[in-house]
Write a protein that holds these residues in place. Structure first.
Motif, PDB file in Angstrom:
ATOM      1  N   GLN A  34      -9.360  17.180   8.532  1.00 21.13           N
ATOM      2  CA  GLN A  34     -10.660  17.807   8.761  1.00 21.13           C
ATOM      3  C   GLN A  34     -10.521  19.309   8.925  1.00 21.13           C
ATOM      4  OE1 GLN A  34     -12.733  16.624  12.371  1.00 21.13           O
ATOM      5  NE2 GLN A  34     -14.714  16.891  11.372  1.00 21.13           N
ATOM      6  N   GLN A  35      -9.410  19.728   9.537  1.00 21.86           N
ATOM      7  CA  GLN A  35      -9.184  21.167   9.716  1.00 21.86           C
ATOM      8  C   GLN A  35      -8.422  21.766   8.552  1.00 21.86           C
ATOM      9  OE1 GLN A  35      -7.390  22.453  13.307  1.00 21.86           O
ATOM     10  NE2 GLN A  35      -8.858  21.413  14.616  1.00 21.86           N
ATOM     11  N   GLN A  36      -7.364  21.093   8.113  1.00 18.94           N
ATOM     12  CA  GLN A  36      -6.414  21.734   7.212  1.00 18.94           C
ATOM     13  C   GLN A  36      -6.891  21.786   5.772  1.00 18.94           C
ATOM     14  OE1 GLN A  36      -3.725  23.382   7.953  1.00 18.94           O
ATOM     15  NE2 GLN A  36      -3.765  22.959  10.141  1.00 18.94           N
ATOM     16  N   ILE A  37      -7.586  20.753   5.336  1.00 24.50           N
ATOM     17  CA  ILE A  37      -7.996  20.758   3.926  1.00 24.50           C
ATOM     18  C   ILE A  37      -9.011  21.860   3.639  1.00 24.50           C
ATOM     19  CG2 ILE A  37      -9.178  19.422   2.146  1.00 24.50           C
ATOM     20  CD1 ILE A  37      -7.340  17.199   2.674  1.00 24.50           C
TER      21      ILE A  37
ATOM     22  N   MET B  41       0.860  -1.196   0.000  1.00 26.54           N
ATOM     23  CA  MET B  41       0.000   0.000   0.000  1.00 26.54           C
ATOM     24  C   MET B  41       0.891   1.239   0.000  1.00 26.54           C
ATOM     25  SD  MET B  41      -2.647   1.228   2.986  1.00 26.54           S
ATOM     26  CE  MET B  41      -3.735  -0.156   2.868  1.00 26.54           C
ATOM     27  N   THR B  42       0.639   2.133  -0.936  1.00 27.75           N
ATOM     28  CA  THR B  42       1.477   3.347  -0.964  1.00 27.75           C
ATOM     29  C   THR B  42       1.099   4.255   0.196  1.00 27.75           C
ATOM     30  OG1 THR B  42      -0.077   4.094  -2.616  1.00 27.75           O
ATOM     31  CG2 THR B  42       2.149   3.593  -3.381  1.00 27.75           C
ATOM     32  N   SER B  43       2.088   4.893   0.699  1.00 31.28           N
ATOM     33  CA  SER B  43       1.854   5.825   1.795  1.00 31.28           C
ATOM     34  C   SER B  43       1.245   7.094   1.215  1.00 31.28           C
ATOM     35  CB  SER B  43       3.206   6.085   2.472  1.00 31.28           C
ATOM     36  OG  SER B  43       3.222   7.323   3.088  1.00 31.28           O
ATOM     37  N   ILE B  44       0.016   7.342   1.531  1.00 33.23           N
ATOM     38  CA  ILE B  44      -0.667   8.473   0.918  1.00 33.23           C
ATOM     39  C   ILE B  44      -0.388   9.763   1.667  1.00 33.23           C
ATOM     40  CG2 ILE B  44      -2.906   9.433   0.249  1.00 33.23           C
ATOM     41  CD1 ILE B  44      -3.860   6.640  -0.302  1.00 33.23           C
ATOM     42  N   ASN B  45      -0.363   9.659   2.980  1.00 33.69           N
ATOM     43  CA  ASN B  45       0.040  10.784   3.849  1.00 33.69           C
ATOM     44  C   ASN B  45      -0.429  12.156   3.397  1.00 33.69           C
ATOM     45  OD1 ASN B  45       2.510  11.903   2.237  1.00 33.69           O
ATOM     46  ND2 ASN B  45       2.939   9.733   2.396  1.00 33.69           N
ATOM     47  N   ARG B  46       0.469  13.066   3.383  1.00 31.54           N
ATOM     48  CA  ARG B  46       0.082  14.448   3.203  1.00 31.54           C
ATOM     49  C   ARG B  46      -0.340  14.757   1.788  1.00 31.54           C
ATOM     50  NH1 ARG B  46       4.676  17.835   5.039  1.00 31.54           N
ATOM     51  NH2 ARG B  46       4.531  16.589   6.898  1.00 31.54           N
ATOM     52  N   ARG B  47      -0.146  13.825   0.886  1.00 35.02           N
ATOM     53  CA  ARG B  47      -0.647  14.049  -0.470  1.00 35.02           C
ATOM     54  C   ARG B  47      -2.133  14.318  -0.434  1.00 35.02           C
ATOM     55  NH1 ARG B  47       3.717   9.902  -3.006  1.00 35.02           N
ATOM     56  NH2 ARG B  47       5.342  11.201  -2.177  1.00 35.02           N
TER      57      ARG B  47
ATOM     58  N   VAL C 279     -15.867  18.649   2.466  1.00 34.89           N
ATOM     59  CA  VAL C 279     -14.725  17.857   2.024  1.00 34.89           C
ATOM     60  C   VAL C 279     -13.902  17.422   3.234  1.00 34.89           C
ATOM     61  CG1 VAL C 279     -12.550  17.925   0.748  1.00 34.89           C
ATOM     62  CG2 VAL C 279     -14.608  18.934  -0.235  1.00 34.89           C
ATOM     63  N   GLY C 280     -13.695  18.329   4.148  1.00 38.73           N
ATOM     64  CA  GLY C 280     -12.930  18.016   5.354  1.00 38.73           C
ATOM     65  C   GLY C 280     -13.562  16.887   6.146  1.00 38.73           C
ATOM     66  N   LYS C 281     -14.871  16.965   6.286  1.00 35.05           N
ATOM     67  CA  LYS C 281     -15.580  15.931   7.055  1.00 35.05           C
ATOM     68  C   LYS C 281     -15.436  14.561   6.402  1.00 35.05           C
ATOM     69  CE  LYS C 281     -19.112  18.061   9.870  1.00 35.05           C
ATOM     70  NZ  LYS C 281     -18.896  19.525   9.751  1.00 35.05           N
ATOM     71  N   VAL C 282     -15.556  14.532   5.084  1.00 30.63           N
ATOM     72  CA  VAL C 282     -15.454  13.268   4.364  1.00 30.63           C
ATOM     73  C   VAL C 282     -14.059  12.680   4.532  1.00 30.63           C
ATOM     74  CG1 VAL C 282     -15.481  12.221   2.063  1.00 30.63           C
ATOM     75  CG2 VAL C 282     -17.256  13.850   2.717  1.00 30.63           C
ATOM     76  N   MET C 283     -13.054  13.540   4.449  1.00 29.59           N
ATOM     77  CA  MET C 283     -11.669  13.089   4.580  1.00 29.59           C
ATOM     78  C   MET C 283     -11.368  12.589   5.982  1.00 29.59           C
ATOM     79  SD  MET C 283      -9.785  14.683   1.727  1.00 29.59           S
ATOM     80  CE  MET C 283      -8.829  13.361   2.293  1.00 29.59           C
ATOM     81  N   ALA C 284     -12.064  13.181   6.965  1.00 28.80           N
ATOM     82  CA  ALA C 284     -11.661  12.973   8.351  1.00 28.80           C
ATOM     83  C   ALA C 284     -11.796  11.521   8.793  1.00 28.80           C
ATOM     84  CB  ALA C 284     -12.482  13.873   9.267  1.00 28.80           C
ATOM     85  N   LYS C 285     -12.842  10.865   8.308  1.00 26.14           N
ATOM     86  CA  LYS C 285     -13.133   9.545   8.853  1.00 26.14           C
ATOM     87  C   LYS C 285     -12.062   8.515   8.505  1.00 26.14           C
ATOM     88  CE  LYS C 285     -17.369  10.156  10.666  1.00 26.14           C
ATOM     89  NZ  LYS C 285     -17.962  11.410  10.160  1.00 26.14           N
ATOM     90  N   LYS C 286     -11.358   8.732   7.412  1.00 26.48           N
ATOM     91  CA  LYS C 286     -10.282   7.785   7.091  1.00 26.48           C
ATOM     92  C   LYS C 286      -8.998   8.560   6.848  1.00 26.48           C
ATOM     93  CE  LYS C 286     -13.084   4.106   5.092  1.00 26.48           C
ATOM     94  NZ  LYS C 286     -13.118   3.069   4.044  1.00 26.48           N
ATOM     95  N   ASP C 287      -8.742   9.498   7.702  1.00 26.08           N
ATOM     96  CA  ASP C 287      -7.658  10.452   7.489  1.00 26.08           C
ATOM     97  C   ASP C 287      -6.303   9.759   7.508  1.00 26.08           C
ATOM     98  OD1 ASP C 287      -5.955  12.568   7.382  1.00 26.08           O
ATOM     99  OD2 ASP C 287      -6.600  13.470   9.264  1.00 26.08           O
ATOM    100  N   PHE C 288      -5.659   9.690   6.363  1.00 21.58           N
ATOM    101  CA  PHE C 288      -4.376   8.997   6.320  1.00 21.58           C
ATOM    102  C   PHE C 288      -3.293   9.718   7.084  1.00 21.58           C
ATOM    103  CE2 PHE C 288      -5.072   5.154   4.215  1.00 21.58           C
ATOM    104  CZ  PHE C 288      -6.103   5.337   3.318  1.00 21.58           C
TER     105      PHE C 288
END
Lengths: 171, 745
Positions: free
Chosen positions: B480-483, B1-7, B503-512
């Protein structure tokens, strides 16, 4: 009116006596090589020599240097000819560089009072200078190298002749 | 699995998991001219130019925060250009689409991605530039290009005994079409890449000449001191509600305005701005300001209460499953033992040595409003867009000057200093340059903190192996905050406020950025299950060196050590056996074991601990040599092995691993940010402790040789340090410490 010598040049300033020396030098006089990191004398980024003694100038009121001789990083050597500066470059010490003016001023003061410091001596004397980038191991190596260099007669002569560093009287 | 991180930081801005695109471009359609053109220079790309006087000037298009990009980036180009990198002059670049990170599509410095992202681009740019100069010489001499070669900044044709330096060819090269196809050097031919080149910024950094943004002085366009009063730079400080998220109810500026040198006092969103003629005058006046604060959403926030909420989420069914591997169809060994443990890390401040600051000059020139800003930043194009938004200016009248940065560790990814400076400039009665200055207390108490995280792990063991690994994380989501903050600053004004938050909320639940290093932990274990329960928080959080890895390294590498010990295995051997699919992990473990003399006897009272962790595609293994005296933990030495693909400059790689280790050591032994009644309890370096000279170990860094594409080193040195030390403390005392900073009972 406050009078003191800065890097060999006489200063006469109308300024409130409680103004920290750091801000007098940075804002009144315009030499920005000494840095602001904490404002409480905790990080050492503001270190200058006052009559040869390493001092945290963010908490030193300018009235305390009346009649004294102050040296900043700018007063050491513009072309980095001091053995400590040479050592810093030899070992690629700086990363972000923000703490390094203070580190160098402290290291010079250390070697002037203790020409052959042990690792423990270095650790204790330099513990007032924070480096967040983690250049401490290289600083230790650089100080040992500079100490070696300074014990050599030809280095001492060159340093004195060129008027490099706070120990010199020439302006 | 590629490290998705801050991307995900910015990729999430344009597409959202689920596939809908937000439908606006991040870059302009037409290619703007290359910036910073010198008169008469040959400028074949946005990175390098050759001036007629033979100066070779490189635009540094990533933030130089100490990590050495201002040396390593030009080295990559210098290899193909056939010049000595020590002869290259560097400038901090302006904004241009050519500088965009290929993954993120913006000019961001982060994710340890600068070298990896620029590797192909800069080699190609260097090769095309070189070939263009060769072609220019060939035409001038009436020979074929194949009879000419570039060497040490000159083009030489031995067959006819001619040579010219690049500067002499600049004019001719400008008039020719650029070559489109160039061959790149194989690694075996590298003369620059992979060598220990002294950093290009040394001289200025040892003589106090380097200009950080608070050193820059401007007056009427010229840099000078003691400017006439009407052009003099004002200095502002902001008095902030000590309760995070709170505001200003009322304030009385009378006493402050009586202080020497004070010109104005007014409110901005961040608090009350005090504008004066010097920092000291502004600071003294600020101490005389009377403010009635207004409580905000965090008024009652405390770390203790947060821990209780975390515990509840941990024990409940809350959360989403983010990994569930069953690597064998039948899972029926004789489970004899279950290990369970909870790990916790606190909030952390960045502690970057240069406090936040920003110099802004918002004025009219030839009847048009224009703005220049000098600030430490990690995304000048994002800064430009945000400033333009706030000041109501078109982009072309906002000039962002990126400066040398006094360390960052992720702090400068936020634009709060830019925003405050813009609001102050908008509020000022005059159009003078304005320098916003933060104190250390401001920085400690108004940061975007590394989030606190709680982890519960469970391993099921048979007599001789581990069969199940279960890991549940509870903590806030940086995304959730930064995006939303990023989207808001780059989105056209017609995009409704609601959308970035969604968008932030959607990202938050599986925040890499919370899960990296945990969800993709590399060990081969028959069943791996990872769950994540989001802790909603208003505490400002952000990216701190290595982000999610700053806690996942500690958690995973400590618990795997617990498992190894429970099974009676050597720490390195146990890992090795379960990393057989990971050659880079194996390589660094082997190298560090050898160099640290793992398994051989140590002086009395000293113990070894090991950890290995992959972050941003780079793998680092560390062995810490530790002793314990009463309750004091002393780290004497750290041996590190790193695999980062093709090394550009081994010296800089070593510097960065040393740096990552020492930043990690502070969070391992000393640093924590705690909250009570909505306020940060720490303020300066006496109570937010960091590592000092007398606390710093000997460090040895060893590099695994490789010609694979380079991967980053800015952050990967950090994650393995805390677990290596904690594992050594266990070896020494039998105490398993599961919270940072480590505290012995």
């Amino acid at each position: 009116m406050i009078e003191f010598i800065l890097n060999g040049v006489q200063q006469q300033l109308e300024i409130e006596s409680d103004t920290p020396l750091l801000w007098v030098v940075r804002e009144e006089i315009g030499l920005t090589g000494s840095k602001f990191g904490c404002g409480k004398g905790l990080c050492g980024a503001c270190t200058m020599h006052v009559d040869g003694v390493a001092s945290r100038t963010c908490i030193l009121p300018v009235s305390a240097v009346a009649g004294k001789s102050v040296t900043t990083i700018e007063g050491i050597s513009e072309q980095a000819q001091h053995p400590v500066q040479q050592a810093w470059m030899e070992f690629n010490v700086p990363q972000c560089g923000y703490c390094q003016s203070g580190q160098i001023m402290s290291a010079i003061a250390l070697l002037e009072q203790n020409p052959q410091p042990s690792d423990d001596d270095i650790n204790q004397f330099m513990s007032g200078n924070i480096c967040r980038c983690g250049t401490y191991p290289r600083i230790r190596q650089a100080i040992h190298w500079a100490a070696e260099s300074l014990t050599k007669d030809e280095t001492q002569t060159r340093v004195k002749k060129a008027g490099i560093g706070s120990a010199s009287e020439s302006s | 699995m590629t490290s998705i991180n801050r991307r995900q930081f910015v990729k999430g801005s344009t597409t959202v998991a689920g596939g809908f695109a937000l439908g606006f471009g991040l870059t302009g359609c037409a290619q703007p001219p290359y910036p910073a053109t010198k008169t008469g220079a040959f400028q074949p790309n946005a990175f390098i130019q050759i001036a007629p006087d033979n100066s070779i000037i490189f635009q540094v298009f990533r933030a130089e925060v100490g990590q050495g990009v201002s040396t390593a980036l030009p080295m990559i180009l210098a290899e193909e250009l056939e010049v000595d990198p020590a002869l290259i002059q560097v400038e901090m670049s302006g904004v241009h689409p050519a500088y965009n990170d290929p993954q993120y599509n913006v000019m961001i410095t982060g994710g340890s991605a600068s070298i990896a992202g620029a590797w192909d681009i800069l080699r190609e740019a260097g090769a095309i530039t070189r070939q263009a100069l060769v072609n220019a010489a060939a035409i001038q001499w009436g020979v074929s290009s194949s009879e000419c070669r570039a060497v040490s900044g000159q083009v030489v044709a031995e067959s006819i005994g001619k040579r010219l330096n690049y500067g002499e060819l600049a004019d001719a090269a400008r008039k020719l079409p650029l070559p489109t196809q160039v061959a790149l050097k194989p690694a075996a031919d590298f003369k620059v890449i992979g060598t220990e080149v002294n950093r290009l910024d040394l001289l200025d950094k040892v003589t106090g000449k380097t200009q950080y943004s608070m050193d820059i002085n401007i007056a009427g366009g010229a840099e000078q001191v003691n400017e006439p009063e009407e052009h003099a730079t004002k200095v502002a400080v902001v008095v902030r509600n000590p309760e995070l998220g709170g505001g200003v109810a009322a304030f009385n500026a009378a006493a402050a305005l009586e202080q020497t040198g004070v010109s104005e006092v007014f409110e901005i969103p961040a608090g009350v701005a005090v504008v004066a003629d010097s920092y000291w005058h502004a600071r003294k006046a600020a101490d005389n300001l009377q403010v009635e604060w207004q409580a905000g959403s965090l008024a009652q926030f405390s770390t203790a209460a947060m821990r209780q909420r975390m515990d509840k989420l941990m024990s409940s069914d809350a959360g989403k499953n983010v990994r569930d591997d069953k690597q064998s169809a039948t899972l029926d060994p004789a489970i004899t033992k279950a290990l369970e443990a909870e790990y916790y890390v606190p909030h952390l401040a960045h502690g970057q040595l240069e406090p936040s600051n920003c110099l802004i000059w918002f004025r009219e020139e030839h009847g048009e409003a224009v703005c220049d800003m000098w600030l430490p930043n990690q995304g000048p194009d994002l800064c430009q867009k945000r400033a333009a938004q706030l000041l109501g200016l078109p982009l072309e009248r906002v000039n962002i000057h990126s400066t040398w940065v006094g360390s960052s560790f992720g702090r400068r990814l936020n634009q709060d200093h830019l925003e405050e400076a813009a609001y102050i400039a908008l509020g000022m009665k005059t159009a003078q340059p304005l320098r916003l200055m933060w104190s250390r207390e401001d920085d400690t108490r108004h940061d975007f903190y590394r989030p606190a995280m709680l982890a519960r792990l469970r391993a099921e063991l048979s007599a001789d192996d581990v069969w199940r690994w279960q890991h549940k994380l509870v903590g806030p989501s940086i995304s959730q905050q930064q995006i939303p903050l990023t989207i808001k600053s780059i989105a056209p004004t017609w995009v409704p406020e609601l959308l970035p938050d969604l968008v932030g909320k959607v990202m938050a639940k599986k925040d890499f950025s919370s899960l990296e290093g945990s969800v993709d932990m590399p060990y081969q274990i028959a069943n791996i299950k990872v769950d994540y329960a989001l802790l909603e928080t208003d505490v400002p959080i952000g990216y701190w060196r290595s982000v999610g890895h700053s806690h996942s390294g500690f958690v995973v590498e400590s618990f795997i050590d617990e498992v190894a010990h429970a099974l009676g295995h050597d720490s390195i051997e146990f890992r090795r056996q379960r990393l057989q699919q990971h050659p880079r992990h194996l390589a660094v473990l082997q190298l560090v074991a050898e160099k640290a003399a793992w398994g051989q006897s140590l002086p009395a009272g000293r113990f070894h601990g090991v950890a290995v962790h992959e972050a941003f595609d780079t793998v680092v293994a560390e062995v810490a040599e530790v002793s314990v005296h009463e309750k004091e933990i002393r780290v004497h030495k750290v041996t590190a092995a790193v695999h980062c693909g093709q090394v550009i400059n081994p010296l800089i790689v070593k510097q960065q691993i040393e740096s990552g280790i020492l930043v990690a050591l502070a969070q391992t032994l000393y640093s924590e940010i705690t909250f009570d009644k909505g306020q940060v309890q720490q303020s300066n370096f006496h109570d937010y402790r960091v590592v000092r000279m007398n606390e710093s170990p000997e460090i040895e860094v060893h590099i695994v040789p490789s010609t694979a594409a380079p991967t980053g080193v800015g952050e990967p040195g950090t994650p393995p340090l805390a677990p290596a030390v904690a594992n050594a403390v266990f070896a020494s005392t039998g105490q398993r410490l599961r919270s940072l900073p480590l505290r012995l009972a």
